[in-house]
Motif scaffolding. Structure first.
Motif, PDB file in Angstrom:
ATOM      1  N   ALA A  17      -2.837  -5.013  -0.477  1.00 36.43           N
ATOM      2  CA  ALA A  17      -2.056  -4.039  -1.243  1.00 36.43           C
ATOM      3  C   ALA A  17      -0.975  -3.394  -0.370  1.00 36.43           C
ATOM      4  O   ALA A  17       0.161  -3.209  -0.817  1.00 36.43           O
ATOM      5  CB  ALA A  17      -2.975  -2.966  -1.824  1.00 36.43           C
ATOM      6  N   LEU A  18      -1.328  -3.080   0.867  1.00 39.50           N
ATOM      7  CA  LEU A  18      -0.330  -2.509   1.784  1.00 39.50           C
ATOM      8  C   LEU A  18       0.805  -3.489   2.018  1.00 39.50           C
ATOM      9  O   LEU A  18       1.983  -3.114   1.973  1.00 39.50           O
ATOM     10  CB  LEU A  18      -0.984  -2.132   3.111  1.00 39.50           C
ATOM     11  N   TRP A  19       0.471  -4.752   2.246  1.00 42.37           N
ATOM     12  CA  TRP A  19       1.502  -5.763   2.485  1.00 42.37           C
ATOM     13  C   TRP A  19       2.356  -5.992   1.245  1.00 42.37           C
ATOM     14  O   TRP A  19       3.558  -6.235   1.351  1.00 42.37           O
ATOM     15  CB  TRP A  19       0.887  -7.060   2.964  1.00 42.37           C
ATOM     16  N   ILE A  20       1.748  -5.909   0.061  1.00 39.26           N
ATOM     17  CA  ILE A  20       2.515  -6.027  -1.178  1.00 39.26           C
ATOM     18  C   ILE A  20       3.518  -4.882  -1.269  1.00 39.26           C
ATOM     19  O   ILE A  20       4.701  -5.100  -1.575  1.00 39.26           O
ATOM     20  CB  ILE A  20       1.572  -6.022  -2.403  1.00 39.26           C
ATOM     21  N   LEU A  21       3.072  -3.672  -0.993  1.00 40.27           N
ATOM     22  CA  LEU A  21       3.964  -2.509  -1.076  1.00 40.27           C
ATOM     23  C   LEU A  21       5.067  -2.575  -0.020  1.00 40.27           C
ATOM     24  O   LEU A  21       6.212  -2.203  -0.290  1.00 40.27           O
ATOM     25  CB  LEU A  21       3.156  -1.222  -0.939  1.00 40.27           C
ATOM     26  N   GLN A  22       4.738  -3.062   1.174  1.00 39.09           N
ATOM     27  CA  GLN A  22       5.769  -3.197   2.199  1.00 39.09           C
ATOM     28  C   GLN A  22       6.748  -4.305   1.841  1.00 39.09           C
ATOM     29  O   GLN A  22       7.955  -4.151   2.010  1.00 39.09           O
ATOM     30  CB  GLN A  22       5.134  -3.478   3.560  1.00 39.09           C
ATOM     31  N   GLY A  23       6.254  -5.401   1.344  1.00 39.29           N
ATOM     32  CA  GLY A  23       7.126  -6.502   0.957  1.00 39.29           C
ATOM     33  C   GLY A  23       8.049  -6.139  -0.191  1.00 39.29           C
ATOM     34  O   GLY A  23       9.182  -6.617  -0.273  1.00 39.29           O
ATOM     35  N   ALA A  24       7.567  -5.258  -1.083  1.00 36.22           N
ATOM     36  CA  ALA A  24       8.383  -4.796  -2.209  1.00 36.22           C
ATOM     37  C   ALA A  24       9.280  -3.628  -1.806  1.00 36.22           C
ATOM     38  O   ALA A  24       9.989  -3.075  -2.645  1.00 36.22           O
ATOM     39  CB  ALA A  24       7.484  -4.390  -3.367  1.00 36.22           C
ATOM     40  N   ASN A  25       9.245  -3.245  -0.541  1.00 34.67           N
ATOM     41  CA  ASN A  25      10.047  -2.150   0.019  1.00 34.67           C
ATOM     42  C   ASN A  25       9.711  -0.803  -0.612  1.00 34.67           C
ATOM     43  O   ASN A  25      10.555   0.081  -0.710  1.00 34.67           O
ATOM     44  CB  ASN A  25      11.546  -2.438  -0.090  1.00 34.67           C
ATOM     45  N   ILE A  26       8.458  -0.635  -1.039  1.00 40.91           N
ATOM     46  CA  ILE A  26       7.988   0.646  -1.561  1.00 40.91           C
ATOM     47  C   ILE A  26       7.497   1.516  -0.408  1.00 40.91           C
ATOM     48  O   ILE A  26       7.700   2.721  -0.404  1.00 40.91           O
ATOM     49  CB  ILE A  26       6.886   0.429  -2.624  1.00 40.91           C
ATOM     50  N   VAL A  27       6.858   0.877   0.574  1.00 43.06           N
ATOM     51  CA  VAL A  27       6.430   1.562   1.790  1.00 43.06           C
ATOM     52  C   VAL A  27       7.371   1.117   2.897  1.00 43.06           C
ATOM     53  O   VAL A  27       7.470  -0.071   3.198  1.00 43.06           O
ATOM     54  CB  VAL A  27       4.969   1.209   2.145  1.00 43.06           C
ATOM     55  N   GLY A  28       8.063   2.059   3.481  1.00 43.22           N
ATOM     56  CA  GLY A  28       9.025   1.737   4.537  1.00 43.22           C
ATOM     57  C   GLY A  28       8.466   2.008   5.914  1.00 43.22           C
ATOM     58  O   GLY A  28       7.292   2.336   6.091  1.00 43.22           O
ATOM     59  N   GLY A  29       9.321   1.878   6.910  1.00 44.83           N
ATOM     60  CA  GLY A  29       8.956   2.218   8.276  1.00 44.83           C
ATOM     61  C   GLY A  29       8.327   1.079   9.063  1.00 44.83           C
ATOM     62  O   GLY A  29       7.677   1.309  10.067  1.00 44.83           O
ATOM     63  N   SER A  33       8.863  -4.221   5.969  1.00 46.18           N
ATOM     64  CA  SER A  33       9.405  -3.584   4.769  1.00 46.18           C
ATOM     65  C   SER A  33      10.628  -4.339   4.263  1.00 46.18           C
ATOM     66  O   SER A  33      11.556  -4.647   5.004  1.00 46.18           O
ATOM     67  CB  SER A  33       9.789  -2.135   5.071  1.00 46.18           C
ATOM     68  N   GLY A  34      10.597  -4.666   2.974  1.00 49.43           N
ATOM     69  CA  GLY A  34      11.709  -5.350   2.348  1.00 49.43           C
ATOM     70  C   GLY A  34      11.731  -6.854   2.575  1.00 49.43           C
ATOM     71  O   GLY A  34      12.642  -7.531   2.121  1.00 49.43           O
ATOM     72  N   GLN A  35      10.730  -7.389   3.267  1.00 47.51           N
ATOM     73  CA  GLN A  35      10.652  -8.826   3.523  1.00 47.51           C
ATOM     74  C   GLN A  35       9.750  -9.451   2.451  1.00 47.51           C
ATOM     75  O   GLN A  35       8.540  -9.233   2.445  1.00 47.51           O
ATOM     76  CB  GLN A  35      10.082  -9.100   4.917  1.00 47.51           C
ATOM     77  N   SER A  36      10.339 -10.230   1.564  1.00 48.35           N
ATOM     78  CA  SER A  36       9.602 -10.718   0.400  1.00 48.35           C
ATOM     79  C   SER A  36       8.424 -11.628   0.760  1.00 48.35           C
ATOM     80  O   SER A  36       7.467 -11.716  -0.005  1.00 48.35           O
ATOM     81  CB  SER A  36      10.539 -11.446  -0.557  1.00 48.35           C
ATOM     82  N   GLN A  37       8.442 -12.281   1.916  1.00 43.29           N
ATOM     83  CA  GLN A  37       7.315 -13.132   2.259  1.00 43.29           C
ATOM     84  C   GLN A  37       6.033 -12.312   2.408  1.00 43.29           C
ATOM     85  O   GLN A  37       4.943 -12.811   2.117  1.00 43.29           O
ATOM     86  CB  GLN A  37       7.571 -13.985   3.505  1.00 43.29           C
ATOM     87  N   TRP A  38       6.141 -11.037   2.813  1.00 45.01           N
ATOM     88  CA  TRP A  38       4.956 -10.188   2.926  1.00 45.01           C
ATOM     89  C   TRP A  38       4.409  -9.800   1.560  1.00 45.01           C
ATOM     90  O   TRP A  38       3.212  -9.562   1.416  1.00 45.01           O
ATOM     91  CB  TRP A  38       5.241  -8.967   3.786  1.00 45.01           C
ATOM     92  N   LEU A  39       5.277  -9.757   0.570  1.00 42.41           N
ATOM     93  CA  LEU A  39       4.822  -9.538  -0.798  1.00 42.41           C
ATOM     94  C   LEU A  39       3.897 -10.677  -1.214  1.00 42.41           C
ATOM     95  O   LEU A  39       2.798 -10.452  -1.722  1.00 42.41           O
ATOM     96  CB  LEU A  39       6.018  -9.441  -1.742  1.00 42.41           C
ATOM     97  N   TYR A  40       4.315 -11.903  -0.975  1.00 40.08           N
ATOM     98  CA  TYR A  40       3.523 -13.068  -1.367  1.00 40.08           C
ATOM     99  C   TYR A  40       2.262 -13.214  -0.517  1.00 40.08           C
ATOM    100  O   TYR A  40       1.191 -13.539  -1.037  1.00 40.08           O
ATOM    101  CB  TYR A  40       4.370 -14.334  -1.299  1.00 40.08           C
ATOM    102  N   ILE A  41       2.369 -12.959   0.770  1.00 40.73           N
ATOM    103  CA  ILE A  41       1.195 -13.006   1.643  1.00 40.73           C
ATOM    104  C   ILE A  41       0.187 -11.949   1.194  1.00 40.73           C
ATOM    105  O   ILE A  41      -1.024 -12.205   1.143  1.00 40.73           O
ATOM    106  CB  ILE A  41       1.594 -12.807   3.119  1.00 40.73           C
ATOM    107  N   GLY A  42       0.676 -10.759   0.850  1.00 41.26           N
ATOM    108  CA  GLY A  42      -0.197  -9.691   0.387  1.00 41.26           C
ATOM    109  C   GLY A  42      -0.922 -10.046  -0.897  1.00 41.26           C
ATOM    110  O   GLY A  42      -2.105  -9.734  -1.062  1.00 41.26           O
ATOM    111  N   ILE A  43      -0.231 -10.712  -1.812  1.00 37.33           N
ATOM    112  CA  ILE A  43      -0.867 -11.140  -3.062  1.00 37.33           C
ATOM    113  C   ILE A  43      -2.004 -12.115  -2.761  1.00 37.33           C
ATOM    114  O   ILE A  43      -3.110 -11.978  -3.301  1.00 37.33           O
ATOM    115  CB  ILE A  43       0.172 -11.772  -4.006  1.00 37.33           C
TER     116      ILE A  43
END
Length: 61
Positions: A17-29, A33-43
């Motif tokens: 869930a954290l990686w999904i939020l970071q990949g979707a650029n909802i959680v920054g820092g 953050s903002g890297q779409s591959q982390w969205l998919y890895i998080g899923i």
């Protein structure tokens, strides 16, 4: 084994869930953050965690 599998699954769900939020650029820092591959890895990680919880908690007949 049931408790260990459940705890490991929950940790994977939370990490995913954290990686999904970071990949979707909802959680920054983070560099993630903002890297779409982390969205998919998080899923994938969250789904694996959910499957682990399901297998650990299902009743054995």
């Amino acid at each position: 084994m049931k408790l260990a599998g459940t705890i490991a699954g929950i940790l994977l769900i939370l990490l995913g869930a954290l990686w999904i939020l970071q990949g979707a650029n909802i959680v920054g820092g983070s560099v993630m953050s903002g890297q779409s591959q982390w969205l998919y890895i998080g899923i994938v990680v969250a789904v694996i965690g959910a499957a682990l919880v399901w297998f650990a908690r299902r009743r054995r007949v």
